[in-house]
Design an enzyme around this catalytic site. Structure first.
Site, PDB file in Angstrom:
ATOM      1  N   ARG A  18      30.383  -3.086   0.187  1.00 27.53           N
ATOM      2  CA  ARG A  18      28.922  -3.184   0.290  1.00 27.53           C
ATOM      3  C   ARG A  18      28.426  -2.344   1.465  1.00 27.53           C
ATOM      4  NH1 ARG A  18      28.395  -9.436   2.638  1.00 27.53           N
ATOM      5  NH2 ARG A  18      29.664  -9.086   4.519  1.00 27.53           N
ATOM      6  N   ASP A  39      38.715  -3.772   0.965  1.00 22.13           N
ATOM      7  CA  ASP A  39      37.823  -4.772   1.557  1.00 22.13           C
ATOM      8  C   ASP A  39      38.465  -6.143   1.447  1.00 22.13           C
ATOM      9  OD1 ASP A  39      35.359  -6.304   2.290  1.00 22.13           O
ATOM     10  OD2 ASP A  39      34.369  -4.392   1.914  1.00 22.13           O
ATOM     11  N   ASP A  66      42.525  -6.357   4.756  1.00 22.62           N
ATOM     12  CA  ASP A  66      42.064  -6.867   6.049  1.00 22.62           C
ATOM     13  C   ASP A  66      42.575  -5.877   7.077  1.00 22.62           C
ATOM     14  OD1 ASP A  66      41.796  -8.088   8.548  1.00 22.62           O
ATOM     15  OD2 ASP A  66      42.384 -10.067   7.838  1.00 22.62           O
ATOM     16  N   VAL A  67      41.670  -5.111   7.679  1.00 24.07           N
ATOM     17  CA  VAL A  67      42.089  -4.005   8.536  1.00 24.07           C
ATOM     18  C   VAL A  67      42.804  -4.455   9.801  1.00 24.07           C
ATOM     19  CG1 VAL A  67      40.305  -2.456   7.666  1.00 24.07           C
ATOM     20  CG2 VAL A  67      39.826  -3.870   9.697  1.00 24.07           C
ATOM     21  N   ASN A  93      35.652   2.554   7.973  1.00 27.51           N
ATOM     22  CA  ASN A  93      34.294   2.037   8.044  1.00 27.51           C
ATOM     23  C   ASN A  93      34.204   0.560   8.397  1.00 27.51           C
ATOM     24  OD1 ASN A  93      31.301   1.830   7.228  1.00 27.51           O
ATOM     25  ND2 ASN A  93      32.301   0.487   5.739  1.00 27.51           N
ATOM     26  N   TYR A 162      29.633  -5.112  21.046  1.00 31.20           N
ATOM     27  CA  TYR A 162      29.668  -4.173  19.925  1.00 31.20           C
ATOM     28  C   TYR A 162      29.652  -2.741  20.433  1.00 31.20           C
ATOM     29  CZ  TYR A 162      28.209  -1.954  15.515  1.00 31.20           C
ATOM     30  OH  TYR A 162      28.130  -1.163  14.388  1.00 31.20           O
ATOM     31  N   LYS A 166      32.492   0.225  19.744  1.00 30.29           N
ATOM     32  CA  LYS A 166      32.168   1.485  19.091  1.00 30.29           C
ATOM     33  C   LYS A 166      32.387   2.674  20.035  1.00 30.29           C
ATOM     34  CE  LYS A 166      31.285   0.026  14.986  1.00 30.29           C
ATOM     35  NZ  LYS A 166      32.132   0.427  13.837  1.00 30.29           N
TER      36      LYS A 166
END
Length: 268
Positions: A18, A39, A66-67, A93, A162, A166
């Protein structure tokens, strides 16, 4: 335009069920690539994969990923190669955002962001390199695009954790690009810094900063972001997806270790 043709390429998109990930998967497929959606959202991910515009013999598939889990990465890379017939594009992503004022940061939430946004990205780079480098299971080189954020370049309240994660994605990108070049892996590594896009995640941030007492309404929060953006609007999924296609294409063949702002000028 032929330089943006990804026919014959094989891509894995994490967090592809999504939002931005879905848009990136759609754009890659529209450019001719075969695409594997990875995902944790199994049903939605399968639905997204089934809607990809595959043409000219390209393929699409879904793999549960699950990354944060090493075993999931190994399975996802193997499934990508078996389903698509190769692997030469990774879109890192998958990510999460937990809004909190610095005075209210909770260790558990911060560790979760670190695990998904940093560890997940690093594991993706690891497994992409191992597969794409000479002698690897795919072995034809390729391109990795990591998804950072304008949050890595600005000081916006309530996103310290966050922003930190990043910013780390940016550093991972540059070091990985240098290693790939020095070791002859043939893998270009770049990242983009998306501006705020009104996806479910983006609008949750707007609501969260209101709850933190920073703005009177989500509309006011969005208005403040637009006011800081020279382009005068929020980003669109297509803005981010098109940038990803560019960085995966031959048009960017001499670009690696770069961070591309796709933020309407907000982070300049």
């Amino acid at each position: 335009m032929a330089k943006f043709d990804l026919t014959g390429r094989k891509a894995l998109v994490t967090g592809g069920a999504r939002g931005l990930g879905e848009g990136m998967a759609q754009a890659l497929a529209a450019a001719g690539a075969s695409v594997m959606v990875g995902d944790v959202l199994t049903s939605l991910g399968q639905e997204t994969a089934g809607k990809l515009p595959v043409t000219g013999g390209a393929k699409a598939g879904f793999v549960k990923l699950d990354v944060t889990q090493e075993a999931d990465w190994a399975t996802a890379v193997q499934a990508t190669q078996e389903t698509l017939g190769g692997f030469d594009i990774l879109i890192n992503n998958a990510g999460i955002e937990v809004t909190a004022l610095v005075s209210e940061i909770e260790a558990e939430s911060l560790r979760r962001m670190l695990d998904v946004n940093i560890v997940g990205t690093a594991l993706g780079l690891k497994h992409a390199f191992r597969a794409m480098r000479p002698g690897g299971s795919a072995g034809k080189g390729g391109a990795v695009v990591n998804i950072a954020s304008v949050a890595a370049t600005i000081a916006f309240p309530a996103i310290a954790g966050y922003s930190a994660t990043k910013s780390a994605v940016d550093r991972l990108t540059r070091v990985a690009a240098m290693e790939s070049g020095k070791l002859g892996f043939g893998v270009r590594v770049n990242c983009i810094y998306p501006g705020l896009v009104p996806t479910e995640m983006g609008m949750k941030l707007a609501a969260d900063v209101v709850a933190a007492g920073l703005f009177p309404s989500p509309e006011a929060a969005v208005g403040a972001i637009i006011e800081q953006t020279p382009a005068g609007r929020l980003g669109e999924v297509a803005d981010m997806a098109d940038a990803v296609v560019f960085l995966c294409s031959d048009a960017s063949r001499f670009i690696t270790g770069a961070g591309l702002p796709v933020d309407g000028g907000m982070g300049m």
